[in-house]
Design a protein around this motif. Structure first.
Motif, PDB file in Angstrom:
ATOM      1  N   ALA A  73      11.271  -5.325  33.955  1.00  0.00           N
ATOM      2  CA  ALA A  73      11.887  -5.487  35.277  1.00  0.00           C
ATOM      3  C   ALA A  73      10.870  -6.157  36.203  1.00  0.00           C
ATOM      4  CB  ALA A  73      12.297  -4.129  35.818  1.00  0.00           C
ATOM      5  N   HIS A  74      11.361  -7.020  37.085  1.00  0.00           N
ATOM      6  CA  HIS A  74      10.428  -7.778  37.918  1.00  0.00           C
ATOM      7  C   HIS A  74      11.118  -8.274  39.181  1.00  0.00           C
ATOM      8  CE1 HIS A  74      12.557 -10.696  35.327  1.00  0.00           C
ATOM      9  NE2 HIS A  74      12.567 -11.440  36.419  1.00  0.00           N
ATOM     10  N   PRO A  75      10.358  -8.390  40.280  1.00  0.00           N
ATOM     11  CA  PRO A  75      10.885  -9.118  41.437  1.00  0.00           C
ATOM     12  C   PRO A  75      10.871 -10.602  41.114  1.00  0.00           C
ATOM     13  CG  PRO A  75       8.617  -8.458  41.831  1.00  0.00           C
ATOM     14  CD  PRO A  75       9.018  -7.833  40.534  1.00  0.00           C
ATOM     15  N   ALA A  76      11.873 -11.321  41.568  1.00  0.00           N
ATOM     16  CA  ALA A  76      11.972 -12.747  41.251  1.00  0.00           C
ATOM     17  C   ALA A  76      11.615 -13.597  42.463  1.00  0.00           C
ATOM     18  CB  ALA A  76      13.377 -13.084  40.766  1.00  0.00           C
ATOM     19  N   CYS A  77      11.107 -14.789  42.178  1.00  0.00           N
ATOM     20  CA  CYS A  77      10.752 -15.727  43.236  1.00  0.00           C
ATOM     21  C   CYS A  77      10.964 -17.146  42.724  1.00  0.00           C
ATOM     22  CB  CYS A  77       9.300 -15.511  43.684  1.00  0.00           C
ATOM     23  SG  CYS A  77       8.072 -15.860  42.402  1.00  0.00           S
ATOM     24  N   PHE A  78      10.664 -18.098  43.569  1.00  0.00           N
ATOM     25  CA  PHE A  78      10.788 -19.517  43.244  1.00  0.00           C
ATOM     26  C   PHE A  78       9.644 -19.912  42.319  1.00  0.00           C
ATOM     27  CE2 PHE A  78      10.502 -24.060  43.956  1.00  0.00           C
ATOM     28  CZ  PHE A  78      11.803 -24.469  44.203  1.00  0.00           C
ATOM     29  N   LEU A  79       9.952 -20.451  41.142  1.00  0.00           N
ATOM     30  CA  LEU A  79       8.941 -20.844  40.170  1.00  0.00           C
ATOM     31  C   LEU A  79       8.932 -22.360  39.969  1.00  0.00           C
ATOM     32  CD1 LEU A  79       9.580 -18.268  37.266  1.00  0.00           C
ATOM     33  CD2 LEU A  79       8.073 -18.015  39.250  1.00  0.00           C
ATOM     34  N   HIS A  80       7.758 -22.930  39.863  1.00  0.00           N
ATOM     35  CA  HIS A  80       7.651 -24.312  39.403  1.00  0.00           C
ATOM     36  C   HIS A  80       8.032 -24.371  37.936  1.00  0.00           C
ATOM     37  CE1 HIS A  80       5.773 -27.940  37.763  1.00  0.00           C
ATOM     38  NE2 HIS A  80       5.757 -28.441  38.986  1.00  0.00           N
ATOM     39  N   ARG A  81       7.550 -23.428  37.178  1.00  0.00           N
ATOM     40  CA  ARG A  81       7.831 -23.159  35.763  1.00  0.00           C
ATOM     41  C   ARG A  81       7.030 -24.036  34.792  1.00  0.00           C
ATOM     42  NH1 ARG A  81       7.776 -20.933  31.774  1.00  0.00           N
ATOM     43  NH2 ARG A  81       9.484 -20.138  30.481  1.00  0.00           N
ATOM     44  N   ASP A  82       6.432 -25.131  35.280  1.00  0.00           N
ATOM     45  CA  ASP A  82       5.550 -25.929  34.427  1.00  0.00           C
ATOM     46  C   ASP A  82       4.299 -26.297  35.214  1.00  0.00           C
ATOM     47  OD1 ASP A  82       4.707 -27.192  32.127  1.00  0.00           O
ATOM     48  OD2 ASP A  82       5.860 -29.015  32.466  1.00  0.00           O
ATOM     49  N   PHE A  83       3.770 -25.314  35.947  1.00  0.00           N
ATOM     50  CA  PHE A  83       2.621 -25.538  36.824  1.00  0.00           C
ATOM     51  C   PHE A  83       1.338 -25.451  35.999  1.00  0.00           C
ATOM     52  CE2 PHE A  83      -0.622 -24.382  39.914  1.00  0.00           C
ATOM     53  CZ  PHE A  83      -0.309 -25.165  41.017  1.00  0.00           C
ATOM     54  N   HIS A  84       0.642 -26.577  35.883  1.00  0.00           N
ATOM     55  CA  HIS A  84      -0.634 -26.622  35.164  1.00  0.00           C
ATOM     56  C   HIS A  84      -1.405 -27.831  35.685  1.00  0.00           C
ATOM     57  CE1 HIS A  84       0.598 -30.026  32.614  1.00  0.00           C
ATOM     58  NE2 HIS A  84       1.766 -29.423  32.496  1.00  0.00           N
ATOM     59  N   PRO A  85      -2.692 -27.957  35.348  1.00  0.00           N
ATOM     60  CA  PRO A  85      -3.500 -29.037  35.938  1.00  0.00           C
ATOM     61  C   PRO A  85      -2.960 -30.441  35.694  1.00  0.00           C
ATOM     62  CG  PRO A  85      -4.939 -27.391  34.982  1.00  0.00           C
ATOM     63  CD  PRO A  85      -3.538 -27.001  34.595  1.00  0.00           C
ATOM     64  N   GLY A  86      -2.233 -30.671  34.611  1.00  0.00           N
ATOM     65  CA  GLY A  86      -1.677 -31.992  34.369  1.00  0.00           C
ATOM     66  C   GLY A  86      -0.557 -32.361  35.311  1.00  0.00           C
ATOM     67  N   ALA A 124       6.684 -14.129  39.168  1.00  0.00           N
ATOM     68  CA  ALA A 124       5.465 -14.891  39.441  1.00  0.00           C
ATOM     69  C   ALA A 124       4.524 -14.862  38.248  1.00  0.00           C
ATOM     70  CB  ALA A 124       4.775 -14.330  40.681  1.00  0.00           C
ATOM     71  N   ASP A 125       4.535 -13.748  37.511  1.00  0.00           N
ATOM     72  CA  ASP A 125       3.663 -13.631  36.333  1.00  0.00           C
ATOM     73  C   ASP A 125       3.849 -14.792  35.364  1.00  0.00           C
ATOM     74  OD1 ASP A 125       2.530 -10.483  35.980  1.00  0.00           O
ATOM     75  OD2 ASP A 125       4.208 -10.759  37.348  1.00  0.00           O
ATOM     76  N   LEU A 126       5.059 -15.321  35.252  1.00  0.00           N
ATOM     77  CA  LEU A 126       5.323 -16.354  34.256  1.00  0.00           C
ATOM     78  C   LEU A 126       4.661 -17.671  34.645  1.00  0.00           C
ATOM     79  CD1 LEU A 126       6.672 -16.763  31.567  1.00  0.00           C
ATOM     80  CD2 LEU A 126       8.820 -17.248  32.749  1.00  0.00           C
ATOM     81  N   HIS A 173       2.380  -7.172  32.333  1.00  0.00           N
ATOM     82  CA  HIS A 173       1.689  -8.443  32.546  1.00  0.00           C
ATOM     83  C   HIS A 173       1.347  -9.094  31.210  1.00  0.00           C
ATOM     84  CE1 HIS A 173      -0.612 -11.442  34.714  1.00  0.00           C
ATOM     85  NE2 HIS A 173      -1.679 -11.186  33.952  1.00  0.00           N
ATOM     86  N   LEU A 174       0.952  -8.296  30.233  1.00  0.00           N
ATOM     87  CA  LEU A 174       0.643  -8.820  28.907  1.00  0.00           C
ATOM     88  C   LEU A 174       1.867  -9.493  28.286  1.00  0.00           C
ATOM     89  CD1 LEU A 174      -1.403  -9.065  26.564  1.00  0.00           C
ATOM     90  CD2 LEU A 174      -0.552  -6.849  25.733  1.00  0.00           C
ATOM     91  N   TYR A 175       3.026  -8.912  28.497  1.00  0.00           N
ATOM     92  CA  TYR A 175       4.262  -9.504  27.973  1.00  0.00           C
ATOM     93  C   TYR A 175       4.414 -10.940  28.479  1.00  0.00           C
ATOM     94  CZ  TYR A 175       9.245 -10.503  27.449  1.00  0.00           C
ATOM     95  OH  TYR A 175      10.442 -11.101  27.139  1.00  0.00           O
ATOM     96  N   TRP A 176       4.279 -11.130  29.782  1.00  0.00           N
ATOM     97  CA  TRP A 176       4.488 -12.468  30.348  1.00  0.00           C
ATOM     98  C   TRP A 176       3.408 -13.433  29.885  1.00  0.00           C
ATOM     99  CZ3 TRP A 176       9.181 -12.710  31.809  1.00  0.00           C
ATOM    100  CH2 TRP A 176       9.795 -11.640  32.466  1.00  0.00           C
ATOM    101  N   ARG A 177       2.170 -12.964  29.794  1.00  0.00           N
ATOM    102  CA  ARG A 177       1.079 -13.845  29.361  1.00  0.00           C
ATOM    103  C   ARG A 177       1.298 -14.301  27.917  1.00  0.00           C
ATOM    104  NH1 ARG A 177      -3.514 -13.091  32.968  1.00  0.00           N
ATOM    105  NH2 ARG A 177      -4.777 -14.424  31.600  1.00  0.00           N
ATOM    106  N   LEU A 178       1.722 -13.368  27.068  1.00  0.00           N
ATOM    107  CA  LEU A 178       1.935 -13.724  25.664  1.00  0.00           C
ATOM    108  C   LEU A 178       3.206 -14.536  25.471  1.00  0.00           C
ATOM    109  CD1 LEU A 178       0.822 -10.438  23.867  1.00  0.00           C
ATOM    110  CD2 LEU A 178      -0.427 -12.603  24.039  1.00  0.00           C
TER     111      LEU A 178
END
Length: 322
Positions: free
Chosen positions: A190-203, A230-232, A271-276
Motif C-alpha cells: 500500500a502506498h500514497p500515490a503522486c505524479f511520477l516521471h517514471r523514467d527519471f535517470h541521468p540520461g 515516489a519509491d518507484l 521500500h525493498l520491494y520497489w527497489r527490486l
C-alpha cells in the motif's frame, strides 16, 4: 554517412518533414536535421529552422520507429503531449509542445515536435555526487506537482515480474537473483500515490554549468509518466546511478531524496520491494540501457561491468533493507 545512407535518411522522414514545414510560419523552413544520441525507444532529431520571424531557432522531433514502440506510439505520444501541456504552467523545466501526430496520420512514423531545451546529459563520474543532489531535488519537485484528478496520468505499470527474472549467465550467485525475484512475487505494498516521471535517470536530465553554477536545465522523455509511489521513481534513478557510477552511488540516492524533504516507504520490506521491482527489470545485464549511454561517451560500460554492478547492487539492497 554514404550518399545512399543520406538518401535513405531523407526518404525515411520525407512526409514528417513536410508535416513540420506545414506547421511553420510563412517563410520559415527546416535548413538542417541532426540526429540526437542517447535515446533508445525513439529516433530523435534536432531541427534547425531559419527564415521565420524569430530568426534561426531549433526544435526537437521525436519519432517512434521500432516495431514494439510503433504498436504503443499512440498512447505514449498522446500521454507525453498532455504532460508537456501540463508542465508548461509549472517550474519543472520541460520542453514546450509544438505539435503531435501520434497515429502517423501525416508523418512517416508517429511523431512529436517540441522546443529544444538547453544543456546536455552528463553521465561521466566528474561531479556525479553534486549532480545526484540536484537530481534528488528536481525529482522531489516532480512528485510535488499538484494535478487535478481528471489530469492525472495513468497508474504506473511494472516493467517486470518474478517469473520474468533472468540471472546473468556468468553469475556465481544465482540464489541472490531468485531471492530477489521472490521479494517481488507479493502484492504491491500500500502506498500514497503522486505524479511520477517514471523514467527519471541521468540520461533524461540536461545540465548546464560546472561547480557552483551547475544546474539542471531540462528534464526530457515524459512518455512513461504515471501515477504511483515516489519509491518507484527513486528506485529507477537509484538503479541507473548504480550502473553508471557504482553501487555506492545507487545506494545513496534514496538518502539524498529524503534529505531534500522527500518521503519514502517507512517499512524496509516495502521500500525493498520497489527497489527490486525496478532493478530486476534491468536483468540480466542492463545491456539495453548501455547502448545509448555508450553513445554518450560511457564506452567503459561493458556487459560484464553492468552485470557485476547490478548484482552488487542487489546484494547491497538486501544488506540494508531486508
Amino acid at each position: 554517412m554514404t550518399d545512399a545512407q543520406e538518401e535513405h535518411e531523407e526518404q525515411d522522414w520525407a512526409a514528417t518533414r513536410a508535416w513540420v514545414d506545414d506547421l511553420l510560419p510563412d517563410g520559415e523552413r527546416v535548413v538542417d536535421a541532426t540526429p540526437l544520441h542517447g535515446g533508445w525507444t525513439s529516433r530523435m532529431r534536432r531541427l534547425e529552422l531559419d527564415g521565420g520571424p524569430a530568426g534561426r531557432r531549433s526544435l526537437v522531433l521525436r519519432s517512434f520507429v521500432r516495431p514494439f514502440y510503433l504498436r504503443h506510439a499512440e498512447g505514449l505520444l498522446t500521454r507525453e503531449a498532455a504532460v508537456l501541456r501540463l508542465l508548461g504552467a509549472t517550474d519543472v523545466p520541460a520542453a514546450a509542445l509544438v505539435a503531435v501526430d501520434p497515429t502517423a496520420e501525416h508523418c512517416d512514423h508517429p511523431s512529436l515536435l517540441m522546443s529544444l531545451l538547453p544543456g546536455t546529459p552528463r553521465l561521466d563520474d566528474r561531479e556525479a555526487d553534486r549532480r545526484a543532489d540536484l537530481l534528488a531535488r528536481r525529482l522531489l519537485d516532480v512528485h510535488r506537482l499538484r494535478v487535478a484528478p481528471e489530469d492525472r496520468p495513468r497508474a504506473y505499470q511494472a516493467w517486470t515480474s518474478a517469473d520474468r527474472v533472468t540471472p546473468p549467465e556468468r553469475t556465481a550467485r544465482p540464489e541472490l537473483w531468485w531471492r530477489a525475484a521472490d521479494v517481488i512475487r507479493r502484492e504491491p505494498p500500500a502506498h500514497p500515490a503522486c505524479f511520477l516521471h517514471r523514467d527519471f535517470h541521468p540520461g533524461n536530465v540536461l545540465f548546464e554549468g560546472v561547480g557552483e553554477t551547475l544546474r539542471i536545465s531540462g528534464v526530457v522523455d515524459w512518455v512513461e509518466t504515471s501515477w504511483g509511489p515516489a519509491d518507484l521513481d527513486v528506485a529507477h534513478c537509484s538503479t541507473s546511478l548504480a550502473l553508471l557510477h557504482g553501487v555506492r552511488a545507487g545506494m545513496a540516492f534514496a538518502d539524498r531524496y529524503t534529505a531534500a524533504g522527500g518521503t519514502l516507504a517507512e517499512a524496509g520490506a516495502d521500500h525493498l520491494y520497489w527497489r527490486l521491482l525496478d532493478a530486476l527489470a534491468f536483468a540480466p545485464d542492463a545491456e539495453k540501457v548501455a547502448v545509448p549511454w555508450r553513445a554518450l561517451g560511457r564506452t567503459d560500460l561493458t556487459p560484464a561491468v553492468l552485470a557485476d554492478r547490478l548484482e552488487g547492487y542487489l546484494a547491497a539492497l538486501f544488506e540494508r533493507y531486508a
